[in-house]
Design a protein around this motif. Structure first.
Motif, PDB file in Angstrom:
ATOM      1  N   MET A   1       9.572  -5.737  32.801  1.00  0.00           N
ATOM      2  CA  MET A   1       8.851  -5.243  31.622  1.00  0.00           C
ATOM      3  C   MET A   1       9.029  -6.231  30.478  1.00  0.00           C
ATOM      4  N   LYS A   2       7.932  -6.496  29.799  1.00  0.00           N
ATOM      5  CA  LYS A   2       7.967  -7.423  28.670  1.00  0.00           C
ATOM      6  C   LYS A   2       8.221  -6.651  27.380  1.00  0.00           C
ATOM      7  N   SER A   3       9.061  -7.210  26.521  1.00  0.00           N
ATOM      8  CA  SER A   3       9.345  -6.597  25.225  1.00  0.00           C
ATOM      9  C   SER A   3       8.704  -7.417  24.114  1.00  0.00           C
ATOM     10  N   ILE A   4       7.977  -6.734  23.233  1.00  0.00           N
ATOM     11  CA  ILE A   4       7.363  -7.395  22.069  1.00  0.00           C
ATOM     12  C   ILE A   4       7.965  -6.765  20.814  1.00  0.00           C
ATOM     13  N   THR A   5       8.513  -7.587  19.941  1.00  0.00           N
ATOM     14  CA  THR A   5       9.179  -7.070  18.742  1.00  0.00           C
ATOM     15  C   THR A   5       8.537  -7.572  17.448  1.00  0.00           C
ATOM     16  N   SER A   6       7.604  -8.513  17.548  1.00  0.00           N
ATOM     17  CA  SER A   6       7.003  -9.108  16.347  1.00  0.00           C
ATOM     18  C   SER A   6       5.555  -8.667  16.160  1.00  0.00           C
ATOM     19  N   ARG A   7       5.205  -8.327  14.933  1.00  0.00           N
ATOM     20  CA  ARG A   7       3.818  -7.986  14.610  1.00  0.00           C
ATOM     21  C   ARG A   7       2.893  -9.197  14.739  1.00  0.00           C
ATOM     22  N   ASP A   8       3.481 -10.378  14.769  1.00  0.00           N
ATOM     23  CA  ASP A   8       2.680 -11.612  14.857  1.00  0.00           C
ATOM     24  C   ASP A   8       2.417 -12.032  16.291  1.00  0.00           C
ATOM     25  N   ASN A   9       2.952 -11.306  17.237  1.00  0.00           N
ATOM     26  CA  ASN A   9       2.714 -11.629  18.638  1.00  0.00           C
ATOM     27  C   ASN A   9       1.213 -11.507  18.940  1.00  0.00           C
ATOM     28  N   PRO A  10       0.606 -12.530  19.552  1.00  0.00           N
ATOM     29  CA  PRO A  10      -0.850 -12.511  19.802  1.00  0.00           C
ATOM     30  C   PRO A  10      -1.307 -11.308  20.633  1.00  0.00           C
ATOM     31  N   LEU A  11      -0.511 -10.917  21.631  1.00  0.00           N
ATOM     32  CA  LEU A  11      -0.904  -9.789  22.470  1.00  0.00           C
ATOM     33  C   LEU A  11      -0.851  -8.486  21.665  1.00  0.00           C
ATOM     34  N   TYR A  12       0.174  -8.353  20.824  1.00  0.00           N
ATOM     35  CA  TYR A  12       0.264  -7.160  19.979  1.00  0.00           C
ATOM     36  C   TYR A  12      -0.911  -7.108  19.005  1.00  0.00           C
ATOM     37  N   LYS A  13      -1.286  -8.232  18.454  1.00  0.00           N
ATOM     38  CA  LYS A  13      -2.437  -8.286  17.546  1.00  0.00           C
ATOM     39  C   LYS A  13      -3.713  -7.847  18.263  1.00  0.00           C
ATOM     40  N   GLU A  14      -3.818  -8.237  19.516  1.00  0.00           N
ATOM     41  CA  GLU A  14      -4.983  -7.844  20.318  1.00  0.00           C
ATOM     42  C   GLU A  14      -5.007  -6.333  20.513  1.00  0.00           C
ATOM     43  N   PHE A  15      -3.841  -5.761  20.829  1.00  0.00           N
ATOM     44  CA  PHE A  15      -3.747  -4.308  20.995  1.00  0.00           C
ATOM     45  C   PHE A  15      -4.094  -3.590  19.692  1.00  0.00           C
ATOM     46  N   LYS A  16      -3.580  -4.100  18.584  1.00  0.00           N
ATOM     47  CA  LYS A  16      -3.809  -3.454  17.288  1.00  0.00           C
ATOM     48  C   LYS A  16      -5.288  -3.489  16.921  1.00  0.00           C
ATOM     49  N   HIS A  17      -5.942  -4.596  17.241  1.00  0.00           N
ATOM     50  CA  HIS A  17      -7.373  -4.722  16.956  1.00  0.00           C
ATOM     51  C   HIS A  17      -8.152  -3.666  17.736  1.00  0.00           C
ATOM     52  N   LEU A  18      -7.797  -3.469  19.002  1.00  0.00           N
ATOM     53  CA  LEU A  18      -8.454  -2.454  19.816  1.00  0.00           C
ATOM     54  C   LEU A  18      -8.164  -1.048  19.287  1.00  0.00           C
ATOM     55  N   ALA A  19      -6.941  -0.838  18.812  1.00  0.00           N
ATOM     56  CA  ALA A  19      -6.533   0.492  18.353  1.00  0.00           C
ATOM     57  C   ALA A  19      -7.208   0.896  17.052  1.00  0.00           C
ATOM     58  N   THR A  20      -7.543  -0.066  16.227  1.00  0.00           N
ATOM     59  CA  THR A  20      -8.024   0.250  14.879  1.00  0.00           C
ATOM     60  C   THR A  20      -9.511  -0.003  14.670  1.00  0.00           C
ATOM     61  N   SER A  21     -10.198  -0.559  15.657  1.00  0.00           N
ATOM     62  CA  SER A  21     -11.603  -0.909  15.458  1.00  0.00           C
ATOM     63  C   SER A  21     -12.479  -0.444  16.615  1.00  0.00           C
ATOM     64  N   SER A  22     -13.391   0.493  16.313  1.00  0.00           N
ATOM     65  CA  SER A  22     -14.343   0.936  17.329  1.00  0.00           C
ATOM     66  C   SER A  22     -15.246  -0.215  17.755  1.00  0.00           C
ATOM     67  N   GLN A  23     -15.611  -1.050  16.786  1.00  0.00           N
ATOM     68  CA  GLN A  23     -16.466  -2.195  17.091  1.00  0.00           C
ATOM     69  C   GLN A  23     -15.770  -3.136  18.071  1.00  0.00           C
ATOM     70  N   ALA A  24     -14.465  -3.334  17.861  1.00  0.00           N
ATOM     71  CA  ALA A  24     -13.710  -4.209  18.760  1.00  0.00           C
ATOM     72  C   ALA A  24     -13.662  -3.624  20.169  1.00  0.00           C
ATOM     73  N   ARG A  25     -13.497  -2.307  20.268  1.00  0.00           N
ATOM     74  CA  ARG A  25     -13.458  -1.667  21.585  1.00  0.00           C
ATOM     75  C   ARG A  25     -14.799  -1.807  22.299  1.00  0.00           C
ATOM     76  N   ARG A  26     -15.875  -1.596  21.563  1.00  0.00           N
ATOM     77  CA  ARG A  26     -17.204  -1.734  22.166  1.00  0.00           C
ATOM     78  C   ARG A  26     -17.443  -3.166  22.640  1.00  0.00           C
ATOM     79  N   LYS A  27     -17.100  -4.120  21.769  1.00  0.00           N
ATOM     80  CA  LYS A  27     -17.355  -5.531  22.079  1.00  0.00           C
ATOM     81  C   LYS A  27     -16.529  -6.002  23.275  1.00  0.00           C
ATOM     82  N   ALA A  28     -15.273  -5.560  23.329  1.00  0.00           N
ATOM     83  CA  ALA A  28     -14.380  -6.012  24.401  1.00  0.00           C
ATOM     84  C   ALA A  28     -14.589  -5.232  25.695  1.00  0.00           C
TER      85      ALA A  28
END
Length: 265
Positions: free
Chosen positions: A1-28
């Motif tokens: 299992m991978k642990s992510i602890t930084s808000r600046d982690n690129p994968l975490y940023k990707e998850f956050k974008h999906l979580a907060t944007s309907s447009q991002a979910r539709r596009k992706a």
């Protein structure tokens, strides 16, 4: 299992974008399933997700441990987040800290409208949409067609209201509804308060296309003109018209009742 602890982690940023944007979910073409029930339902009906994300405090929660073990068995990438980072992704208060990232299912569009279906014109409220999807799945209806103005069916709010119904349905979005209804080979029924024929007087033992519209404005006139007939749900005159999700459930299960009676004969 991978642990992510930084808000600046690129994968975490990707998850956050999906979580907060309907447009991002539709596009992706991806979305989030938040909570044990949705994750278990996805595994049961559609298989393994792209990512399994777990809050640090939920790692040893009994139900989460089962979901995590299934994910690891299917070689799904599992991510552990500190609670503070997880809460930024989750819209569920006091929920169990597990979610999936999945590719939004894309079923093949039918050639013709020939099986019992639900057609939704500009339905706005995510809770109403999720409830209608849940009722449709429970009634054995498989196809749901949504106009461009209808709420995004794969948003977290709609999925929570649907309680796993999404995984039993073929959901089509941004559909040209007039073109679809023009190809219908079975009756198209729309509910209306301006008609006398009730659903109980209508023959619902066959395949039916159910047409429902905007919570306040109802079905658009151009679509209403394509309906084979309109039906009403009898109720006390002193009460305002039923909520669209309640109306849909009544219609679906009256259809189920009539079909069961026909088979029993």
């Amino acid at each position: 299992m991978k642990s992510i602890t930084s808000r600046d982690n690129p994968l975490y940023k990707e998850f956050k974008h999906l979580a907060t944007s309907s447009q991002a979910r539709r596009k992706a073409g991806r979305t989030l399933l938040d909570g044990v029930h949705l994750c278990e339902a996805y595994f049961q009906h559609l298989g393994a997700p792209e990512y399994c994300i777990v809050a640090e405090s939920s790692l040893y929660h009994t139900e989460v441990a089962v979901v995590l073990a299934q994910s690891e068995e299917h070689r799904t990438q599992c991510i552990c987040l500190p609670d503070a980072l997880y809460k930024t992704l989750s819209q569920v208060e006091h929920g169990v800290g597990v979610m999936f990232i999945i590719a939004t299912p894309a079923p093949d569009f039918p050639v013709a409208l020939a099986a019992s279906s639900v057609v939704l014109d500009n339905l706005q409220d995510p809770g109403n949409l999720g409830s209608i999807l849940r009722s449709a799945a429970a009634a054995g209806i498989q196809n749901v067609f949504c106009s461009p103005g209808t709420a995004f069916a794969w948003s977290p709010k709609v999925m929570r209201a649907g309680m796993g119904a999404h995984f039993l349905l073929n959901i089509f979005e941004n559909v040209d509804l007039p073109a679809l209804l023009n190809k219908a080979t079975i009756p198209v029924l729309a509910t209306s308060s301006h008609t006398k024929q009730t659903i109980y007087q209508s023959d619902l033992s066959q395949e039916i296309v159910w047409l429902f519209g905007h919570e306040g404005q109802g079905v658009a006139p151009e679509l209403m003109s394509l309906a084979t007939s309109t039906v009403t749900i009898p109720q006390q005159a002193a009460i305002e018209s039923l909520n669209v999700a309640a109306s849909a459930a009544i219609c679906f299960f009256e259809q189920v009742r009539q079909q069961l009676n026909t088979r029993a004969q």
